[in-house]
Design an enzyme around this catalytic site. Structure first.
Site, mmCIF file in Angstrom:
data_model
loop_
_atom_site.group_PDB
_atom_site.id
_atom_site.type_symbol
_atom_site.label_atom_id
_atom_site.label_comp_id
_atom_site.label_asym_id
_atom_site.label_seq_id
_atom_site.Cartn_x
_atom_site.Cartn_y
_atom_site.Cartn_z
ATOM 1 N N ALA A 197 0.629 -1.165 -0.120
ATOM 2 C CA ALA A 197 0.035 -0.213 -0.075
ATOM 3 C C ALA A 197 1.008 1.229 0.005
ATOM 4 C CB ALA A 197 -0.934 -0.114 1.145
ATOM 5 N N GLU A 246 1.047 5.491 -0.283
ATOM 6 C CA GLU A 246 0.345 6.871 0.122
ATOM 7 C C GLU A 246 -0.974 7.001 -1.082
ATOM 8 O OE1 GLU A 246 1.793 10.696 0.048
ATOM 9 O OE2 GLU A 246 0.258 11.441 1.290
ATOM 10 N N GLU A 268 10.287 -1.567 -12.417
ATOM 11 C CA GLU A 268 10.529 -3.231 -12.479
ATOM 12 C C GLU A 268 10.031 -3.704 -10.932
ATOM 13 O OE1 GLU A 268 14.932 -3.731 -11.607
ATOM 14 O OE2 GLU A 268 14.932 -1.592 -11.385
ATOM 15 N N GLU A 326 11.108 -8.872 -6.393
ATOM 16 C CA GLU A 326 10.551 -9.819 -5.773
ATOM 17 C C GLU A 326 10.209 -10.276 -4.264
ATOM 18 O OE1 GLU A 326 12.623 -9.761 -8.001
ATOM 19 O OE2 GLU A 326 11.796 -11.023 -9.981
ATOM 20 N N GLY A 385 10.583 -7.598 -2.109
ATOM 21 C CA GLY A 385 10.084 -6.389 -1.099
ATOM 22 C C GLY A 385 10.752 -5.637 -0.730
ATOM 23 N N ASP A 434 15.401 10.514 2.817
ATOM 24 C CA ASP A 434 14.592 9.306 3.453
ATOM 25 C C ASP A 434 15.382 8.069 3.241
ATOM 26 O OD1 ASP A 434 12.670 8.366 5.122
ATOM 27 O OD2 ASP A 434 11.164 8.667 3.672
HETATM 28 P P1 AMP Z 1 5.725 2.907 -1.604
HETATM 29 O O1 AMP Z 1 4.859 3.673 -1.834
HETATM 30 O O2 AMP Z 1 6.958 2.968 -2.735
HETATM 31 O O3 AMP Z 1 6.552 2.803 -0.092
HETATM 32 O O4 AMP Z 1 5.417 1.237 -1.538
HETATM 33 C C1 AMP Z 1 4.624 0.588 -0.619
HETATM 34 C C2 AMP Z 1 5.241 -1.031 -0.640
HETATM 35 O O5 AMP Z 1 4.698 -1.480 -1.812
HETATM 36 C C3 AMP Z 1 6.481 -1.201 -0.431
HETATM 37 O O6 AMP Z 1 6.804 -1.342 0.926
HETATM 38 C C4 AMP Z 1 6.754 -2.637 -1.202
HETATM 39 O O7 AMP Z 1 6.499 -3.709 -0.367
HETATM 40 C C5 AMP Z 1 5.983 -2.648 -2.338
HETATM 41 N N1 AMP Z 1 6.392 -2.244 -3.373
HETATM 42 C C6 AMP Z 1 6.778 -0.747 -4.046
HETATM 43 N N2 AMP Z 1 7.355 -0.919 -5.100
HETATM 44 C C7 AMP Z 1 7.992 -2.256 -5.455
HETATM 45 C C8 AMP Z 1 8.385 -2.911 -6.441
HETATM 46 N N3 AMP Z 1 8.925 -2.108 -7.406
HETATM 47 N N4 AMP Z 1 8.412 -4.198 -6.494
HETATM 48 C C9 AMP Z 1 7.881 -4.787 -5.479
HETATM 49 N N5 AMP Z 1 7.286 -4.234 -4.259
HETATM 50 C C10 AMP Z 1 7.025 -3.002 -4.322
#
Ligand code: AMP
Length: 963
Positions: free
Chosen positions: A622, A624, A693, A696, A698, A739
C-alpha cells in the site's frame, strides 16, 4: 492414632458435651437427698415429706391439703438462691393437684396456688415476711387427679415453667402460697440459660450469658493452640443460650494439622508446609524427617531438591550418562545420536551438553574446538538426543563428550556423567561460490569475477561456469572451466538475458553450485563497463565536447531560470550544493517542481505506456496514493517483464496527481542498477499508474527480519555495496534522497538492493517514521543527521549519515534503530555524542564505517564514492571481516572515550551512557525519559521536549514540539 491422641480426643469431646448443656441449675430440689430445710409458715401448712418419683428415686416433696378449713394462707419459702451472672431465671415446677370435686364435703377447696419471689443481696436466714414478696404468677394444674386416680395409683404430674427477671441483686427467695388447695410440690428447679464454652472453626468461645434484652451478644473467639487467625472468628449468643452465625476461622500452623477441635503436631515422617486445615503429608520419596512438627522433609544422602522444586516433590539426583552414542560422518559434518540415560535421576528436565575436542593422534592430546564449529540446533541445553555438528575441519580427529544433566546436577558432587565418541572427518568438497560480480558487458560478451568460496576445504583445482539463455530454460547450456576467479563469456547474443552458475572443484570433487545469477548483454553497439562508466563517459564527453558543452550550458541556464521561479528556495535540490565534487559530463538531476507545468516534466522523463500493455496480477503493498500491485508489462516487440504498478486511487485532487507523478518524474531521470527503474507511466487513461521493475523480495527491512541471521557477512556486504553504489549515483546527479532507510530499499530475487521512494514533499509525508519538527517539516528522526533535524541542512552528507543507519539496520537484520527510545531521547543522545552500538557479530571494519558516517561534522563523513570503494575492498579481502566489533574496535565519542563495542542491547548502551559526561542529563530529565523505552511504537511521534537545562550541549532552538 496413638493412645495418647485418642484419649485427648475423647476428653476434649466429653468436655464439650458436658459444657454444651446450655441450662445452668441454681436449685434442684430433686438433687437433695436430705431435708431441704425450707421455711413453712404457719408451721402446720406446707409439710416436707420423703417419697419416690416416677422412677422410684427418693425425693423430697412438700404437700398441703387443708381443704377442710376456711381461710387458708400457707407459705413455703425456699432457701436463699445465689443468682451468679444470670439476669433472667426460669422456675420449673412439677406438682400434682387434687380435683376439688372429687373431695367430699370440702369447705375451701381451690385448684391453684401462687408463686412469689424476693430479691436480696444476702441470705436473711429464717426471717420471713410475706408482704416483702412479689407475685410471679398463679399456678393452675393442667390436670388434677381424683379419688379414682389415687386408687389406680396414677400420678397426674403437672409441669409449669415461669420466667423471672431481670434480676439485679445477688440472690433471691422463691415462695409458694397455698390458699386452700390440695397440692403436692414434687420438684422445684431454678435455672438460667447461657451459651456454653465451645470450639468452632478452631476458635474457642467462652461461656456467655445472654443479656435480658432481645439483642444478641457478639463474642470474639480465640484460636486454639498452634493455630492462627485467618479471619477474625466471631459468634453471637442468643437470649435462648444458643450460639448463632459463626464467622471467620483459625488455621493450623505449618507443621500442625487439624485434629478434631485442636491442632496437633505432624508426626515424624510427615510434614505440613503451609498453614491451613489440611492433613500432614507423608514425606515424598527419598526424603525424611525424624522430628515432630516438620514443615518439610530433608533429602536423603545423594538426593537433592532444585531451588524451584516444591517440597511435595520427591528428592532427585543427577542423571546417569547417556548411552550408545553413534556418529554418522558426512564429509566435515557429523550427526551424533545417543540413547536416553538409564536413570533420569527421578526428574523430567534432563538436558544434554555436547563438548567438542579436537584431538591429535599418538598420546591423546586434545584441545577444545575453535569457535568455527557449529552445532545444530546448539551445543548445550539439548532436549533431544541428537545434534549435528558442522564446519569441522576435513581429515581431523574429534572427540565429542555428551553429558546428561538435570536441575540438581549442580548440587551433586563433581562427577561428570558423560559418554564420549571419537570420529575422524572426511575430505570435503568446497562450499558454494556466493559473490559474483559483473565487470564488463558488451553486445556479445560478459566479463565476470567471483570470490573464492568461504570454505574451500582444500586446494581449488578449477571452477566450472555454466550459463544459458534465460528463455531457453536450461534446455541447452554452455560449460566453461577456469582456473582463475574470473572469466569472459564470448559469443553471446546482444540484448539477451543469461543465467549463470559457478561451482568450485577440489580433489574431493565439485562443491555446491552458486545461486543463479542473471546478466544481460548490452543492446548498444559499443561496450560500456558498468563500473567504469564514469571514465568512459568522460572520454565520450571529451569526444563530443562541443555538443555536450552546449547541452550543459543550456540545462544550467534553463534550471537557473526555473529555480528563481521556485516557491521554496530552501528546498531546492541544488546540483552542486551538496558538498560533493561533481564529475563533469554526468547528468544532473532536474527538480520537476521547477517546471511550471509538472505534467510536462512527467512526459519529459517518463515514457507514456498504453494501459492495454499492462496486466495486473495482485496487490503487494500500500502506498500513500493507492495500492501497489505486481503485474506484467508486454511492450510491442519486447519480452514480457514483471513489473510493480503503483496506482493513484480514484477521487484524487490535482495536487495529489501532481505529487504522485512527481516520483515518476524523478525516477525517470535515473538509470542505475541500484536505483529502481521506471518502466513508464499511464496518465492518459484511468487509473493513473507508475510502472517500475518488480522487486520480488519487497522492502529490505522486512526481508531481513524474515531471514534473520541467514546470510553470510559477504552477502550482507554485497547488498550494502549495491545501496552505496546507488547512492553514489544519486549524489553524483545532485539528488539528495532525505529518506534513506532500509524500508525504502527494495530487494529483487538476486538479492540486488535498489534505492526507491523518490518524491519531494511527499517522500516524508508518506513515511510513517517521519515526525514534525519545530520548523514544520516532517523528518524521520532516527535516520536523519543532526544538522538536518536542527536546521534542515539536507545534503548528500546527511544522506551518508542515513546510510550509516541503514548499514546498522542491515547488520542487525532489521532491528529498529535506537529500539523503542523516544524521538526526543534519540535527538538528545546523538547530540551528546552517543552512537548506536555495534550489532551482534558485526565486523569491526563495518562498525568503524558506521561511526564514520555518524561524524558530527558532516565534512568528516566519507563520500558515497569512498564507501563503495571501502566495501569493494572488504569484498575482495573477506578475512578483514572476521574480526568482530565486540572484540576489536574501540570508539571515541565526541566528548570522551569509552568502550561501547560490547553493548548489543539498548540496556547495555544506556547503562554505559550513565557513566559518560552530561550524565546529569541522562540521570535527570532526559534519562527519566529514557525509561520509556518499553513504550509502544506509537510514541515515535514526538510529544514534547523539555529543554534539558542540565545539558550544556542542548540547544532549545533545536527542540521538537508537539505534533
Ligand atoms: P511505496 O509506496 O513505494 O513505499 O511502496 C509501498 C510498498 O509496496 C513497499 O513497501 C513494497 O512492499 C511494495 N513495493 C513498492 N514498489 C515495489 C516494487 N518495485 N517491487 C515490489 N514491491 C514494491
Amino acid at each position: 492414632l496413638t493412645l495418647n491422641q485418642t484419649l485427648t480426643l475423647i476428653l476434649t469431646y466429653l468436655y464439650l458435651i458436658l459444657l454444651s448443656t446450655y441450662l445452668f441449675n441454681l436449685l434442684d430440689s430433686k438433687a437433695s437427698q436430705g431435708e431441704l430445710g425450707w421455711i413453712s409458715s404457719p408451721s402446720h401448712g406446707w409439710e416436707e415429706i420423703s417419697g419416690v418419683d416416677e422412677h422410684y428415686t427418693p425425693i423430697r416433696t412438700f404437700q398441703v391439703c387443708n381443704v377442710m378449713e376456711y381461710s387458708q394462707n400457707n407459705w413455703l419459702r425456699t432457701n436463699w438462691i445465689p443468682r451468679y451472672s444470670a439476669q433472667k431465671i426460669y422456675v420449673e415446677l412439677k406438682f400434682t393437684l387434687r380435683d376439688c370435686n372429687s373431695i367430699p364435703m370440702v369447705l375451701t377447696c381451690k385448684e391453684t396456688f401462687n408463686l412469689h419471689y424476693l430479691e436480696t443481696d444476702e441470705d436473711q436466714g429464717s426471717k420471713f415476711r410475706e408482704h416483702q414478696f412479689s407475685k410471679i404468677d398463679t399456678i393452675a394444674a393442667d390436670e388434677s387427679f381424683t379419688q379414682m386416680d389415687l386408687g389406680d395409683r396414677i400420678l397426674k404430674l403437672n409441669t409449669e415453667v415461669r420466667e423471672v427477671g431481670p434480676m439485679t441483686k445477688k440472690g433471691f427467695y422463691l415462695a409458694f402460697q397455698d390458699v386452700g388447695a390440695c397440692v403436692a410440690l414434687v420438684s422445684v428447679r431454678v435455672y438460667f440459660k447461657k451459651c456454653p464454652f465451645t470450639v468452632k472453626n478452631l476458635a474457642m468461645f467462652p461461656d456467655t450469658v445472654p443479656t435480658d434484652s432481645q439483642s444478641l451478644v457478639e463474642v470474639r473467639g480465640s484460636c486454639v493452640n498452634n493455630s492462627r487467625e485467618e479471619d477474625p472468628p466471631k459468634m453471637y449468643c442468643s437470649t435462648e443460650g444458643e450460639w448463632l452465625v459463626p464467622i471467620g476461622k483459625c488455621l493450623c500452623n505449618i507443621g500442625y494439622e487439624e485434629w478434631g477441635v485442636a491442632c496437633q503436631a505432624c508426626r515424624p515422617g510427615f510434614y505440613k508446609a503451609s498453614s491451613g486445615n489440611v492433613k500432614c503429608s507423608k514425606c515424598p520419596p527419598h526424603s525424611y524427617t525424624h522430628q515432630e512438627e516438620a514443615v518439610h522433609c530433608d533429602c536423603e544422602r545423594n538426593y537433592f531438591r532444585a531451588e524451584e522444586d516444591p517440597v511435595s516433590m520427591a528428592c532427585s539426583r543427577p542423571p546417569s550418562a547417556p548411552r550408545n552414542v553413534i556418529s554418522a560422518i558426512n564429509e566435515t559434518s557429523v550427526i551424533l545420536d545417543w540413547n536416553w540415560p538409564t536413570d533420569s535421576g527421578g526428574r523430567k528436565d534432563v538436558i544434554f551438553n555436547v563438548v567438542c575436542k579436537r584431538c591429535w593422534p599418538g598420546p591423546r592430546q586434545c584441545e577444545p574446538c575453535l569457535g568455527a564449529v557449529r552445532f545444530l540446533p546448539r551445543a548445550t541445553g539439548l532436549t533431544n538426543t541428537t545434534v549435528t555438528v558442522v564446519d569441522l575441519l576435513a581429515h581431523t580427529n574429534y572427540t565429542f563428550e555428551i553429558e546428561a544433566q538435570n536441575r540438581v546436577s549442580s548440587q551433586a558432587p563433581t562427577i561428570r556423567q558423560y559418554a564420549a565418541v571419537t570420529i575422524t572427518t572426511n575430505q570435503a568438497a568446497p562450499s558454494a561460490v556466493t559473490v559474483i560480480r559483473k565487470d564488463r558487458t558488451s553486445r556479445n560478451s560478459i566479463s565476470l569475477s567471483w570470490m573464492e568460496p568461504e570454505r574451500p576445504n582444500g586446494i581449488i583445482l578449477d571452477y566450472e561456469v555454466k550459463y544459458y539463455e534465460k528463455q531457453e530454460q536450461e534446455t541447452s547450456y554452455t560449460i566453461l572451466r577456469s582456473k582463475a576467479t574470473n572469466v569472459t563469456l564470448n559469443g553471446l547474443k546482444p540484448d539477451t538475458t543469461y543465467l549463470l552458475q559457478i561451482r568450485a572443484r577440489t580433489a574431493a570433487g565439485y562443491g555446491g553450485s552458486s545461486r543463479k545469477f542473471e546478466f544481460e548483454t548490452s543492446p548498444d553497439s559499443f561496450s560500456i563497463s558498468s563500473e567504469n562508466s564514469q571514465v568512459v563517459l568522460i572520454a565520450v564527453s571529451s569526444a563530443v565536447a562541443i555538443i555536450l558543452l552546449t547541452v550543459v550550458l543550456y540545462i544550467v541556464i534553463s534550471r537557473f531560470c526555473r529555480y528563481s521561479k521556485s516557491k521554496h528556495p530552501d528546498e531546492k535540490r541544488l546540483p552542486f550544493g551538496n558538498g560533493h565534487l561533481r564529475l563533469p559530463g554526468i547528468k544532473t538531476y532536474v527538480d520537476p517542481h521547477t517546471y511550471e507545468d509538472p505534467s510536462q516534466a512527467v512526459h519529459e522523463f517518463a515514457k507514456e505506456l498504453d494501459a492495454s500493455c499492462i496486466a495486473i496480477d495482485k496487490v503487494v503493498g500500500a502506498g500513500e496514493f493507492g495500492e501497489v500491485c505486481s503485474g506484467r508489462l508486454k511492450l510491442p516487440s519486447k519480452k514480457e517483464i514483471c513489473v510493480a504498478i503503483k496506482t493513484l486511487k480514484a477521487g484524487y485532487t490535482e495536487k495529489q496527481r501532481r505529487d504522485f507523478l512527481s516520483e515518476a518524474s524523478i525516477m525517470g531521470q535515473f538509470n542505475h542498477p541500484n536505483i529502481i527503474r521506471l518502466e513508464g507511466v499511464v496518465t492518459r487513461s484511468k487509473p493513473v499508474m507508475i510502472v517500475t521493475e518488480y522487486m520480488e523480495n519487497g522492502s529490505l527491512d522486512g526481508f531481513l527480519r524474515k531471514h534473520d541471521a541467514q546470510f553470510t557477512v559477504i552477502q550482507l556486504v554485497g547488498m550494502l555495496r549495491g545501496i552505496a553504489s546507488g547512492m553514489k549515483y544519486l549524489s553524483d546527479m545532485g539528488y539528495v534522497h532525505r529518506d534513506l532507510a532500509a524500508r525504502n530499499i527494495l530487494v529483487n530475487s538476486n538479492l540486488v538492493c535498489k534505492v526507491s521512494d523518490f518524491g519531494l514533499s511527499r517522500v516524508l509525508e508518506d513515511d510513517p517514521e517521519a515526525a514534525y519538527t519545530t520548523r514544520g517539516g516532517k523528518i524521520p528522526i532516527r535516520w536523519t543527521a543532526p544538522e538536518a533535524i536542527a536546521y534542515r541542512k539536507f545534503t548528500s552528507a546527511s544522506d551518508v549519515w542515513s546510510y550509516g543507519i541503514v548499514l546498522w539496520e542491515v547488520m542487525s537484520y532489521g532491528e529498529r534503530p535506537y529500539w523503542e527510545m523516544s524521538n526526543q531521547d534519540v535527538i538528545k543522545a546523538v547530540d551528546e555524542g552517543y552512537r548506536l552500538p555495534p550489532p551482534m557479530e558485526c565486523p569491526a571494519t563495518l562498525y568503524q564505517l558506521m561511526l564514520d558516517c555518524w561524524q558530527k561534522d558532516r565534512n568528516n563523513r566519507p563520500k558515497f564514492e569512498q564507501i563503495v570503494s571501502i566495501l569493494d575492498k572488504l569484498i575482495r579481502n573477506p578475512s578483514s571481516l572476521k574480526i568482530t566489533a565486540s572484540t576489536a574496535s574501540r570508539y571515541v565519542t565526541q566528548e570522551t572515550s569509552t568502550d561501547i563495542t560490547s553493548f548489543h542491547t539498548m540496556g547495555d548502551w544506556l547503562e554505559s551512557a550513565r557513566t559518560l559526561p552530561c550524565k546529569d542529563a541522562f540521570s535527570g530529565v532526559s534519562y527519566s525519559s529514557c525509561d520509556t523505552l518499553a513504550k509502544t511504537s506509537a510514541e515515535i511521534y514526538l510529544t514534547e521536549v523539555r529543554p534539558a537545562a542540565t545539558c550544556p550541549e542542548w540547544e532549545p532552538s533545536m527542540g521538537i514540539t508537539t505534533l
